[in-house]
Scaffold this motif. Structure first.
Motif, PDB file in Angstrom:
ATOM      1  N   CYS A   1      51.724  30.631  40.796  1.00 35.68           N
ATOM      2  CA  CYS A   1      51.232  30.561  42.169  1.00 35.68           C
ATOM      3  C   CYS A   1      49.720  30.355  42.158  1.00 35.68           C
ATOM      4  CB  CYS A   1      51.583  31.868  42.869  1.00 35.68           C
ATOM      5  SG  CYS A   1      51.030  31.925  44.545  1.00 35.68           S
ATOM      6  N   GLU A   2      49.248  29.494  43.009  1.00 32.48           N
ATOM      7  CA  GLU A   2      47.820  29.246  43.097  1.00 32.48           C
ATOM      8  C   GLU A   2      47.176  30.208  44.085  1.00 32.48           C
ATOM      9  OE1 GLU A   2      47.216  25.141  43.976  1.00 32.48           O
ATOM     10  OE2 GLU A   2      48.211  24.504  42.152  1.00 32.48           O
ATOM     11  N   ILE A   3      45.889  30.409  43.914  1.00 30.55           N
ATOM     12  CA  ILE A   3      45.133  31.306  44.786  1.00 30.55           C
ATOM     13  C   ILE A   3      45.220  30.845  46.234  1.00 30.55           C
ATOM     14  CG2 ILE A   3      42.820  32.177  45.300  1.00 30.55           C
ATOM     15  CD1 ILE A   3      42.324  32.034  42.233  1.00 30.55           C
ATOM     16  N   SER A   4      45.212  29.539  46.457  1.00 27.65           N
ATOM     17  CA  SER A   4      45.288  29.041  47.836  1.00 27.65           C
ATOM     18  C   SER A   4      46.596  29.459  48.513  1.00 27.65           C
ATOM     19  CB  SER A   4      45.106  27.523  47.890  1.00 27.65           C
ATOM     20  OG  SER A   4      46.061  26.876  47.097  1.00 27.65           O
TER      21      SER A   4
ATOM     22  N   LYS B   1      56.168  37.889  35.919  1.00 28.01           N
ATOM     23  CA  LYS B   1      56.097  39.339  36.044  1.00 28.01           C
ATOM     24  C   LYS B   1      54.649  39.846  35.980  1.00 28.01           C
ATOM     25  CE  LYS B   1      60.516  39.995  36.174  1.00 28.01           C
ATOM     26  NZ  LYS B   1      61.178  40.386  37.376  1.00 28.01           N
ATOM     27  N   GLU B   2      53.700  39.037  35.518  1.00 28.39           N
ATOM     28  CA  GLU B   2      52.319  39.477  35.402  1.00 28.39           C
ATOM     29  C   GLU B   2      51.566  39.198  36.704  1.00 28.39           C
ATOM     30  OE1 GLU B   2      51.406  35.366  33.136  1.00 28.39           O
ATOM     31  OE2 GLU B   2      52.781  36.905  32.541  1.00 28.39           O
ATOM     32  N   PRO B   3      50.419  39.874  36.885  1.00 26.04           N
ATOM     33  CA  PRO B   3      49.623  39.639  38.091  1.00 26.04           C
ATOM     34  C   PRO B   3      49.178  38.185  38.173  1.00 26.04           C
ATOM     35  CG  PRO B   3      48.850  41.570  36.940  1.00 26.04           C
ATOM     36  CD  PRO B   3      49.850  40.907  36.047  1.00 26.04           C
ATOM     37  N   LEU B   4      49.149  37.650  39.386  1.00 25.32           N
ATOM     38  CA  LEU B   4      48.687  36.278  39.580  1.00 25.32           C
ATOM     39  C   LEU B   4      47.199  36.220  39.801  1.00 25.32           C
ATOM     40  CD1 LEU B   4      51.450  35.002  42.002  1.00 25.32           C
ATOM     41  CD2 LEU B   4      51.213  34.562  39.578  1.00 25.32           C
ATOM     42  N   LEU B   5      46.614  37.282  40.282  1.00 27.32           N
ATOM     43  CA  LEU B   5      45.211  37.260  40.615  1.00 27.32           C
ATOM     44  C   LEU B   5      44.609  38.618  40.348  1.00 27.32           C
ATOM     45  CD1 LEU B   5      42.776  35.890  42.007  1.00 27.32           C
ATOM     46  CD2 LEU B   5      43.662  36.746  44.157  1.00 27.32           C
ATOM     47  N   LYS B   6      43.533  38.632  39.608  1.00 29.49           N
ATOM     48  CA  LYS B   6      42.789  39.864  39.398  1.00 29.49           C
ATOM     49  C   LYS B   6      41.318  39.534  39.530  1.00 29.49           C
ATOM     50  CE  LYS B   6      41.776  43.621  36.263  1.00 29.49           C
ATOM     51  NZ  LYS B   6      41.998  44.220  34.963  1.00 29.49           N
ATOM     52  N   ILE B   7      40.658  40.246  40.405  1.00 33.76           N
ATOM     53  CA  ILE B   7      39.222  40.062  40.577  1.00 33.76           C
ATOM     54  C   ILE B   7      38.559  41.337  40.108  1.00 33.76           C
ATOM     55  CG2 ILE B   7      37.372  39.613  42.208  1.00 33.76           C
ATOM     56  CD1 ILE B   7      39.476  38.278  44.000  1.00 33.76           C
TER      57      ILE B   7
ATOM     58  N   ILE C   1      39.644  29.582  45.897  1.00 27.29           N
ATOM     59  CA  ILE C   1      38.604  30.314  45.175  1.00 27.29           C
ATOM     60  C   ILE C   1      38.781  31.806  45.450  1.00 27.29           C
ATOM     61  CG2 ILE C   1      36.122  30.708  44.941  1.00 27.29           C
ATOM     62  CD1 ILE C   1      35.774  27.749  45.864  1.00 27.29           C
ATOM     63  N   ALA C   2      38.945  32.565  44.393  1.00 25.07           N
ATOM     64  CA  ALA C   2      39.130  34.015  44.512  1.00 25.07           C
ATOM     65  C   ALA C   2      37.762  34.671  44.656  1.00 25.07           C
ATOM     66  CB  ALA C   2      39.859  34.555  43.291  1.00 25.07           C
TER      67      ALA C   2
ATOM     68  N   THR D   1      38.686  37.065  49.655  1.00 31.33           N
ATOM     69  CA  THR D   1      40.071  37.107  49.178  1.00 31.33           C
ATOM     70  C   THR D   1      40.400  38.499  48.652  1.00 31.33           C
ATOM     71  OG1 THR D   1      39.950  34.762  48.599  1.00 31.33           O
ATOM     72  CG2 THR D   1      41.744  36.041  47.608  1.00 31.33           C
ATOM     73  N   TYR D   2      39.501  39.059  47.853  1.00 35.45           N
ATOM     74  CA  TYR D   2      39.699  40.394  47.297  1.00 35.45           C
ATOM     75  C   TYR D   2      39.848  41.431  48.412  1.00 35.45           C
ATOM     76  CZ  TYR D   2      38.763  44.746  44.840  1.00 35.45           C
ATOM     77  OH  TYR D   2      38.850  46.016  44.351  1.00 35.45           O
ATOM     78  N   GLU D   3      38.977  41.378  49.409  1.00 39.09           N
ATOM     79  CA  GLU D   3      39.050  42.340  50.508  1.00 39.09           C
ATOM     80  C   GLU D   3      40.353  42.204  51.286  1.00 39.09           C
ATOM     81  OE1 GLU D   3      35.480  42.023  52.851  1.00 39.09           O
ATOM     82  OE2 GLU D   3      34.232  42.671  51.172  1.00 39.09           O
ATOM     83  N   ALA D   4      40.812  40.962  51.492  1.00 41.08           N
ATOM     84  CA  ALA D   4      42.082  40.757  52.200  1.00 41.08           C
ATOM     85  C   ALA D   4      43.250  41.311  51.391  1.00 41.08           C
ATOM     86  CB  ALA D   4      42.289  39.270  52.490  1.00 41.08           C
ATOM     87  N   ILE D   5      43.232  41.090  50.086  1.00 40.37           N
ATOM     88  CA  ILE D   5      44.297  41.604  49.217  1.00 40.37           C
ATOM     89  C   ILE D   5      44.322  43.126  49.250  1.00 40.37           C
ATOM     90  CG2 ILE D   5      45.080  41.863  46.816  1.00 40.37           C
ATOM     91  CD1 ILE D   5      43.979  38.970  46.377  1.00 40.37           C
ATOM     92  N   THR D   6      43.168  43.754  49.075  1.00 42.96           N
ATOM     93  CA  THR D   6      43.148  45.222  49.035  1.00 42.96           C
ATOM     94  C   THR D   6      43.512  45.827  50.386  1.00 42.96           C
ATOM     95  OG1 THR D   6      40.729  45.254  49.362  1.00 42.96           O
ATOM     96  CG2 THR D   6      41.536  45.369  47.088  1.00 42.96           C
ATOM     97  N   LYS D   7      43.114  45.200  51.486  1.00 34.04           N
ATOM     98  CA  LYS D   7      43.518  45.702  52.806  1.00 34.04           C
ATOM     99  C   LYS D   7      45.023  45.559  52.987  1.00 34.04           C
ATOM    100  CE  LYS D   7      42.492  45.565  57.737  1.00 34.04           C
ATOM    101  NZ  LYS D   7      43.360  46.697  57.918  1.00 34.04           N
ATOM    102  N   PHE D   8      45.582  44.415  52.597  1.00 39.21           N
ATOM    103  CA  PHE D   8      47.030  44.207  52.666  1.00 39.21           C
ATOM    104  C   PHE D   8      47.751  45.281  51.846  1.00 39.21           C
ATOM    105  CE2 PHE D   8      50.876  42.380  50.736  1.00 39.21           C
ATOM    106  CZ  PHE D   8      51.591  42.034  51.871  1.00 39.21           C
ATOM    107  N   GLN D   9      47.293  45.509  50.618  1.00 39.82           N
ATOM    108  CA  GLN D   9      47.922  46.511  49.762  1.00 39.82           C
ATOM    109  C   GLN D   9      47.851  47.902  50.392  1.00 39.82           C
ATOM    110  OE1 GLN D   9      45.605  45.570  46.242  1.00 39.82           O
ATOM    111  NE2 GLN D   9      47.417  44.700  45.247  1.00 39.82           N
TER     112      GLN D   9
END
Length: 72
Positions: free
Chosen positions: A2-5, A65-71, A24-25, A29-37
């Motif tokens: 999966c792509e970041i976009s 099975k591995e993470p797709l995005l890690k910032i 672009i991560a 993007t990081y803030e949206a991911i952590t708020k979603f989580q």
């Protein structure tokens, strides 16, 4: 993989603001991911792993099975 976009698009579709859908991560993007989580009761680590993917993509998403995005 999966792509970041794609992650950004899914976040935006669910009402989160990942900034530009540009693949672009960045900090937005990081803030949206952590708020979603946090809102979904997931580990608030900024990593789009299996549990986050399944909820973000309404389950059924199963590419890797591995993470797709890690910032860091």
């Amino acid at each position: 993989m999966c792509e970041i976009s794609s992650i950004q698009s899914q976040l935006k579709n669910k009402g989160y603001n990942p900034g530009s859908i540009d693949g672009i991560a960045d900090e937005n993007t990081y803030e949206a991911i952590t708020k979603f989580q946090k809102d979904k009761g997931l580990a608030n680590d900024g990593m789009v792993g299996e549990k986050t993917k399944n909820i973000l993509y309404d389950s059924g998403y199963d590419e890797k099975k591995e993470p797709l995005l890690k910032i860091a």
